[in-house]
Motif scaffolding. Structure first.
Motif, short mmCIF file in Angstrom:
data_model
loop_
_atom_site.label_atom_id
_atom_site.label_comp_id
_atom_site.label_asym_id
_atom_site.label_seq_id
_atom_site.Cartn_x
_atom_site.Cartn_y
_atom_site.Cartn_z
N LEU A 250 0.83 -1.21 0.00
CA LEU A 250 0.00 0.00 0.00
C LEU A 250 0.87 1.26 0.00
N ALA A 251 1.89 1.26 0.85
CA ALA A 251 2.80 2.42 0.90
C ALA A 251 3.56 2.58 -0.42
N TRP A 252 3.93 1.47 -1.02
CA TRP A 252 4.67 1.51 -2.28
C TRP A 252 3.83 2.10 -3.41
N SER A 253 2.57 1.70 -3.50
CA SER A 253 1.69 2.26 -4.53
C SER A 253 1.46 3.74 -4.30
N GLY A 254 1.33 4.14 -3.02
CA GLY A 254 1.20 5.56 -2.72
C GLY A 254 2.43 6.35 -3.13
N LEU A 255 3.62 5.73 -2.99
CA LEU A 255 4.86 6.37 -3.42
C LEU A 255 4.86 6.62 -4.92
N PHE A 256 4.42 5.66 -5.71
CA PHE A 256 4.37 5.82 -7.16
C PHE A 256 3.47 6.99 -7.56
N ILE A 257 2.29 7.06 -6.94
CA ILE A 257 1.33 8.09 -7.30
C ILE A 257 1.85 9.48 -6.92
N LEU A 258 2.33 9.61 -5.68
CA LEU A 258 2.80 10.92 -5.22
C LEU A 258 4.06 11.35 -5.96
N GLN A 259 4.93 10.40 -6.33
CA GLN A 259 6.12 10.75 -7.08
C GLN A 259 5.76 11.29 -8.46
N ALA A 260 4.76 10.69 -9.10
CA ALA A 260 4.33 11.19 -10.40
C ALA A 260 3.75 12.59 -10.29
N ILE A 261 3.03 12.87 -9.20
CA ILE A 261 2.46 14.21 -8.99
C ILE A 261 3.57 15.22 -8.72
N THR A 262 4.55 14.85 -7.88
CA THR A 262 5.64 15.76 -7.52
C THR A 262 6.49 16.12 -8.73
N MET A 263 6.70 15.18 -9.63
CA MET A 263 7.57 15.42 -10.78
C MET A 263 6.96 16.40 -11.78
N ARG A 264 5.69 16.72 -11.65
CA ARG A 264 5.10 17.72 -12.54
C ARG A 264 5.65 19.11 -12.24
N LYS A 265 5.97 19.36 -10.97
CA LYS A 265 6.49 20.67 -10.58
C LYS A 265 7.98 20.64 -10.27
N TYR A 266 8.48 19.49 -9.87
CA TYR A 266 9.91 19.35 -9.55
C TYR A 266 10.47 18.26 -10.46
N ASP A 267 10.81 18.66 -11.69
CA ASP A 267 11.14 17.69 -12.73
C ASP A 267 12.63 17.37 -12.80
N ALA A 268 13.41 17.71 -11.78
CA ALA A 268 14.82 17.32 -11.73
C ALA A 268 14.91 15.95 -11.05
N GLN A 269 14.98 14.88 -11.88
CA GLN A 269 14.84 13.53 -11.36
C GLN A 269 15.95 13.15 -10.39
N LEU A 270 17.19 13.51 -10.73
CA LEU A 270 18.31 13.15 -9.86
C LEU A 270 18.20 13.85 -8.50
N SER A 271 17.88 15.12 -8.53
CA SER A 271 17.76 15.87 -7.28
C SER A 271 16.60 15.35 -6.44
N LEU A 272 15.49 15.03 -7.08
CA LEU A 272 14.35 14.50 -6.34
C LEU A 272 14.69 13.16 -5.70
N THR A 273 15.40 12.30 -6.44
CA THR A 273 15.79 11.00 -5.89
C THR A 273 16.73 11.16 -4.70
N ALA A 274 17.71 12.06 -4.84
CA ALA A 274 18.65 12.29 -3.74
C ALA A 274 17.94 12.84 -2.50
N LEU A 275 16.99 13.74 -2.71
CA LEU A 275 16.27 14.32 -1.57
C LEU A 275 15.38 13.29 -0.88
N ILE A 276 14.75 12.41 -1.67
CA ILE A 276 13.92 11.36 -1.07
C ILE A 276 14.77 10.42 -0.23
N CYS A 277 15.92 10.02 -0.77
CA CYS A 277 16.81 9.10 -0.04
C CYS A 277 17.36 9.77 1.23
N PHE A 278 17.75 11.06 1.11
CA PHE A 278 18.29 11.76 2.28
C PHE A 278 17.22 11.94 3.35
#
Length: 402
Positions: free
Chosen positions: A198-226
């Motif tokens: 359930l948490a994993w599917s929520g991650l996919f949906i919210l990540q797709a929404i976030t990337m509409r405004k924050y489209d720097a994929q590498l930076s977004l990945t680094a920030l999520i991991c940090f």
């Protein structure tokens, strides 16, 4: 040839991800059997992931990184909570109490959950009158049915060529326990895996929404991991009160943390973000059933897991459902391309487009047709009806040569 390679790139990327996830399941299971805390493993995993991808994000996206706003920060905070904290901790706990093959089978409800959540978030449209929507729904149902067959029906052991002469016990297998304890742990692990999915599917949906405004994929990945690393440290201090759990050496525990962090967190988050931006979250999650088949084969080698008839039957259903979902997504993508509006063609130094000229002529045509019968009134109220031509010539301005 270039066109074929471009179309195959998303498929190659997500299939490679499933091989990476399969290796993580096997290595992590061995590490957990040797006594490593899954809370600590999550911390080290995302610490490795942050160190691996942050330098690339800082260098490659220093000029294109969007401005950080409070809303984007909160979305990244929730992404770190959904992925590294909730999903990973519950998945590792479920993996510890069950087996890699069973864990992968349970995670195959992910496409169904993601599809439903995408529909609720209006990211996917469902029109049951269209064949492509029927294929996606039917494929999701068949995929879940295949996973349930693997879970609820074992059947007889199927001897493979490579398992006939293998020793029945492995040093990487967990110690035997009583049947009652095993059943209890199995149920507990199943619940943990459902929460993780359930948490994993929520991650996919919210990540797709976030990337509409924050489209720097590498930076977004680094920030999520940090962010996930910081949150996981807080959770570990609450759940683990002994400092000895943090100790790690040059052994399987270090390999599990490094592999999971570099391969399945940093690289996987980045690749799935790129594919998700082009094909959507359902396309990415539709390939997850392949991981179960890979793990079942690898588990028979490394962990001496038995392959049952139910697993084979369930795998067949899952692959059938997978191709049904992919066919529906392919047809949907073709339909979207066919209904795309053409881009205006610019020309000339003035910057005026030819399409603007054509639209101006169309307006003139509509006005003329609206006044097709002009009424000319005289002193004696004599009306004269003038018939205008049905069509008027439409001429686009010639584009000046550069």
């Amino acid at each position: 040839m270039t066109s074929i390679i471009e179309r195959c790139k998303p498929y190659i990327a997500v299939i490679s991800l499933q091989f990476g996830y399969a290796g993580m399941n096997i290595i992590t299971k061995v590490s957990l059997n040797h006594g490593m805390s899954h809370y600590v493993l999550v911390v080290y995993r995302h610490a490795f992931a942050t160190l691996a991808i942050a330098p690339f994000a800082l260098i490659l996206e220093r000029k294109v990184r969007p401005k950080m706003t409070f809303m984007i920060f909160m979305q990244i905070f929730v992404l770190g909570l959904l992925g590294p904290v909730i999903d990973q901790n519950f998945y590792y706990a479920g993996l510890k109490y069950t087996s890699p093959t069973f864990s992968c089978a349970m995670s195959n409800i992910l496409p169904a959950m993601t599809f439903i959540m995408a529909v609720l978030c209006r990211m996917e449209k469902v029109n049951m009158k269209k064949v492509m929507c029927q294929a996606k729904v039917a494929g999701t149902v068949v995929t879940v049915a295949g996973a349930m067959v693997m879970t609820l029906y074992k059947g007889p052991i199927v001897e493979m060529v490579w398992t006939k002469h293998m020793h029945p016990h492995s040093s990487n297998a967990p110690a035997p326990v009583s049947a009652a304890t095993a059943d209890k742990d199995w149920l507990k692990g199943s619940i943990f895996l459902i929460i993780a999915t359930l948490a994993w599917s929520g991650l996919f949906i919210l990540q797709a929404i976030t990337m509409r405004k924050y489209d720097a994929q590498l930076s977004l990945t680094a920030l999520i991991c940090f962010m996930g690393t910081l949150q996981s440290i807080a959770v570990t201090f609450v759940m683990e009160h002994s400092l000895s759990v943090w100790s790690i050496g040059w052994d399987m525990n270090l390999l599990a943390a490094a592999y999971a962090g570099i391969v399945t967190s940093s690289i996987a988050y980045y690749i799935q973000g790129l594919v998700m931006k082009k094909r959507g979250p359902v396309f990415v999650t539709a390939f997850s059933p392949l991981m179960m088949i890979i793990v079942a084969i690898m588990g028979s080698f490394v962990l001496a897991e038995n392959i049952y008839l139910g697993g084979i039957l369930g795998s067949i259903l899952i692959v059938a459902g997978l191709y049904s979902v992919l066919w529906g997504k392919y047809k949907e993508r073709q339909w979207e391309k066919a209904n795309e509006l053409p881009e205006p063609v610019k020309g000339g130094k003035s910057g005026q487009t030819m399409i603007e000229d054509i639209e101006a002529n169309n307006v003139a045509v509509e006005k003329a047709l609206a006044n097709k019968k002009a009424i000319v009134s005289g002193e004696n109220d004599v009306s004269v009806s003038i018939e205008l031509p049905e069509t008027m010539p439409i001429k686009a301005k010639e584009v000046p040569k550069a």
